[in-house]
Write a protein that holds these residues in place. Structure first.
Motif, PDB file in Angstrom:
ATOM      1  N   SER A  57     131.098 -71.729   9.649  1.00 17.81           N
ATOM      2  CA  SER A  57     129.745 -71.200   9.556  1.00 17.81           C
ATOM      3  C   SER A  57     129.725 -69.907  10.359  1.00 17.81           C
ATOM      4  O   SER A  57     130.404 -69.802  11.377  1.00 17.81           O
ATOM      5  N   SER A  58     128.981 -68.921   9.902  1.00 12.56           N
ATOM      6  CA  SER A  58     128.921 -67.661  10.655  1.00 12.56           C
ATOM      7  C   SER A  58     127.504 -67.110  10.654  1.00 12.56           C
ATOM      8  O   SER A  58     126.705 -67.411   9.775  1.00 12.56           O
ATOM      9  N   GLN A  59     127.226 -66.325  11.670  1.00  9.24           N
ATOM     10  CA  GLN A  59     125.920 -65.692  11.842  1.00  9.24           C
ATOM     11  C   GLN A  59     126.125 -64.242  12.240  1.00  9.24           C
ATOM     12  O   GLN A  59     127.059 -63.915  12.974  1.00  9.24           O
ATOM     13  N   ASN A  60     125.233 -63.389  11.776  1.00  6.37           N
ATOM     14  CA  ASN A  60     125.266 -61.973  12.132  1.00  6.37           C
ATOM     15  C   ASN A  60     123.952 -61.593  12.797  1.00  6.37           C
ATOM     16  O   ASN A  60     122.881 -62.002  12.337  1.00  6.37           O
ATOM     17  N   TYR A  61     124.044 -60.818  13.848  1.00  3.94           N
ATOM     18  CA  TYR A  61     122.872 -60.345  14.569  1.00  3.94           C
ATOM     19  C   TYR A  61     122.931 -58.822  14.633  1.00  3.94           C
ATOM     20  O   TYR A  61     123.942 -58.259  15.030  1.00  3.94           O
ATOM     21  N   TRP A  62     121.859 -58.167  14.245  1.00  3.58           N
ATOM     22  CA  TRP A  62     121.745 -56.717  14.345  1.00  3.58           C
ATOM     23  C   TRP A  62     120.643 -56.419  15.344  1.00  3.58           C
ATOM     24  O   TRP A  62     119.528 -56.919  15.202  1.00  3.58           O
ATOM     25  N   PHE A  63     120.937 -55.631  16.356  1.00  2.00           N
ATOM     26  CA  PHE A  63     120.000 -55.306  17.431  1.00  2.00           C
ATOM     27  C   PHE A  63     119.458 -56.587  18.075  1.00  2.00           C
ATOM     28  O   PHE A  63     118.329 -56.633  18.545  1.00  2.00           O
ATOM     29  N   GLY A  64     120.251 -57.666  18.063  1.00  2.00           N
ATOM     30  CA  GLY A  64     119.862 -58.914  18.690  1.00  2.00           C
ATOM     31  C   GLY A  64     119.023 -59.846  17.830  1.00  2.00           C
ATOM     32  O   GLY A  64     118.636 -60.912  18.261  1.00  2.00           O
ATOM     33  N   PHE A  65     118.746 -59.466  16.597  1.00  2.00           N
ATOM     34  CA  PHE A  65     117.903 -60.284  15.722  1.00  2.00           C
ATOM     35  C   PHE A  65     118.713 -60.879  14.582  1.00  2.00           C
ATOM     36  O   PHE A  65     119.609 -60.236  14.045  1.00  2.00           O
ATOM     37  N   GLY A  66     118.363 -62.105  14.205  1.00  2.00           N
ATOM     38  CA  GLY A  66     118.984 -62.747  13.054  1.00  2.00           C
ATOM     39  C   GLY A  66     119.717 -64.006  13.441  1.00  2.00           C
ATOM     40  O   GLY A  66     119.907 -64.319  14.612  1.00  2.00           O
ATOM     41  N   GLY A  67     120.114 -64.762  12.438  1.00  2.00           N
ATOM     42  CA  GLY A  67     120.942 -65.930  12.653  1.00  2.00           C
ATOM     43  C   GLY A  67     120.195 -67.162  13.110  1.00  2.00           C
ATOM     44  O   GLY A  67     118.980 -67.164  13.267  1.00  2.00           O
ATOM     45  N   LEU A  68     120.951 -68.216  13.325  1.00  2.00           N
ATOM     46  CA  LEU A  68     120.436 -69.504  13.757  1.00  2.00           C
ATOM     47  C   LEU A  68     120.870 -69.780  15.184  1.00  2.00           C
ATOM     48  O   LEU A  68     121.650 -69.028  15.759  1.00  2.00           O
ATOM     49  N   SER A  69     120.419 -70.873  15.728  1.00  2.00           N
ATOM     50  CA  SER A  69     120.850 -71.254  17.073  1.00  2.00           C
ATOM     51  C   SER A  69     122.315 -71.684  17.040  1.00  2.00           C
ATOM     52  O   SER A  69     122.857 -72.031  15.990  1.00  2.00           O
ATOM     53  N   LYS A  70     122.963 -71.681  18.205  1.00  2.00           N
ATOM     54  CA  LYS A  70     124.371 -72.065  18.273  1.00  2.00           C
ATOM     55  C   LYS A  70     124.554 -73.522  17.859  1.00  2.00           C
ATOM     56  O   LYS A  70     125.524 -73.863  17.195  1.00  2.00           O
ATOM     57  N   LYS A  71     123.599 -74.371  18.236  1.00  2.00           N
ATOM     58  CA  LYS A  71     123.692 -75.787  17.876  1.00  2.00           C
ATOM     59  C   LYS A  71     123.659 -75.962  16.361  1.00  2.00           C
ATOM     60  O   LYS A  71     124.472 -76.695  15.792  1.00  2.00           O
ATOM     61  N   SER A  72     122.745 -75.276  15.684  1.00  2.65           N
ATOM     62  CA  SER A  72     122.660 -75.429  14.231  1.00  2.65           C
ATOM     63  C   SER A  72     123.862 -74.783  13.533  1.00  2.65           C
ATOM     64  O   SER A  72     124.299 -75.251  12.490  1.00  2.65           O
ATOM     65  N   MET A  73     124.412 -73.724  14.120  1.00  8.26           N
ATOM     66  CA  MET A  73     125.597 -73.103  13.536  1.00  8.26           C
ATOM     67  C   MET A  73     126.799 -74.043  13.650  1.00  8.26           C
ATOM     68  O   MET A  73     127.569 -74.195  12.709  1.00  8.26           O
ATOM     69  N   ILE A 106     128.504 -52.601  19.700  1.00  6.25           N
ATOM     70  CA  ILE A 106     127.268 -51.977  20.171  1.00  6.25           C
ATOM     71  C   ILE A 106     125.984 -52.589  19.597  1.00  6.25           C
ATOM     72  O   ILE A 106     125.269 -53.275  20.280  1.00  6.25           O
ATOM     73  N   ILE A 107     125.658 -52.347  18.315  1.00  2.00           N
ATOM     74  CA  ILE A 107     124.403 -52.847  17.740  1.00  2.00           C
ATOM     75  C   ILE A 107     124.595 -54.133  16.947  1.00  2.00           C
ATOM     76  O   ILE A 107     123.642 -54.727  16.473  1.00  2.00           O
ATOM     77  N   TYR A 108     125.840 -54.578  16.808  1.00  2.00           N
ATOM     78  CA  TYR A 108     126.154 -55.753  15.994  1.00  2.00           C
ATOM     79  C   TYR A 108     126.794 -56.839  16.858  1.00  2.00           C
ATOM     80  O   TYR A 108     127.620 -56.557  17.718  1.00  2.00           O
ATOM     81  N   TYR A 109     126.388 -58.067  16.595  1.00  2.00           N
ATOM     82  CA  TYR A 109     126.961 -59.226  17.279  1.00  2.00           C
ATOM     83  C   TYR A 109     127.191 -60.296  16.220  1.00  2.00           C
ATOM     84  O   TYR A 109     126.249 -60.717  15.550  1.00  2.00           O
ATOM     85  N   GLY A 110     128.423 -60.707  16.026  1.00  2.00           N
ATOM     86  CA  GLY A 110     128.753 -61.726  15.034  1.00  2.00           C
ATOM     87  C   GLY A 110     129.374 -62.937  15.688  1.00  2.00           C
ATOM     88  O   GLY A 110     130.137 -62.821  16.652  1.00  2.00           O
ATOM     89  N   VAL A 111     129.015 -64.120  15.196  1.00  2.00           N
ATOM     90  CA  VAL A 111     129.559 -65.371  15.717  1.00  2.00           C
ATOM     91  C   VAL A 111     130.060 -66.195  14.546  1.00  2.00           C
ATOM     92  O   VAL A 111     129.393 -66.293  13.518  1.00  2.00           O
ATOM     93  N   LYS A 112     131.246 -66.771  14.708  1.00  2.00           N
ATOM     94  CA  LYS A 112     131.796 -67.669  13.692  1.00  2.00           C
ATOM     95  C   LYS A 112     132.140 -68.989  14.364  1.00  2.00           C
ATOM     96  O   LYS A 112     132.782 -69.008  15.402  1.00  2.00           O
TER      97      LYS A 112
END
Length: 124
Positions: A57-73, A106-112
């Protein structure tokens, strides 16, 4: 003026190099905190290992917005793992772990999140 042009080029080069860099972090959730906990007492070897199950499962955040919580991911990765396992009646998944990989630019944060488990089959 030539000096101003050099300063602008220098600042532009620094900003461009900062934008092109990234960082990555990886960590594994070592606690078995998923809701599919099962307790099996194996007094003798009545099972065999038949494979590995994985899910992502993966989530993308732009400027800190977007995605689900770590638990749900993590739960989404576990759900994907169980779906991909195609378990038969006498099979189970043991030794389940969820690993998280983080990427920063910088403006992007991705979690897999990647869930893995060992598929066993009971033979007795």
């Amino acid at each position: 003026d030539n000096n101003n042009m050099k300063k602008i080029l220098f600042i532009f080069t620094i900003l461009l190099s900062l934008m092109m860099t990234s960082c990555g972090i990886s960590r594994e959730a070592t606690s078995n905190s998923n809701i599919t906990q099962t307790e099996v007492v194996l007094s003798h070897k009545n099972y065999k290992v038949v494979g590995i199950a994985t899910g992502e499962s993966s989530q993308n955040y732009w400027f800190g917005f977007g995605g689900l919580s770590k638990k749900s991911m993590g739960q989404s990765a576990l759900n994907d793992m169980y779906k991909n396992a195609n378990l038969k009646d006498s099979q189970a998944i043991i030794d389940v772990h969820v690993a998280y990989k983080h990427k920063f630019i910088i403006i992007y944060y991705g979690v897999k999140a990647k869930a893995t488990g060992t598929i066993i089959e009971f033979i007795d």
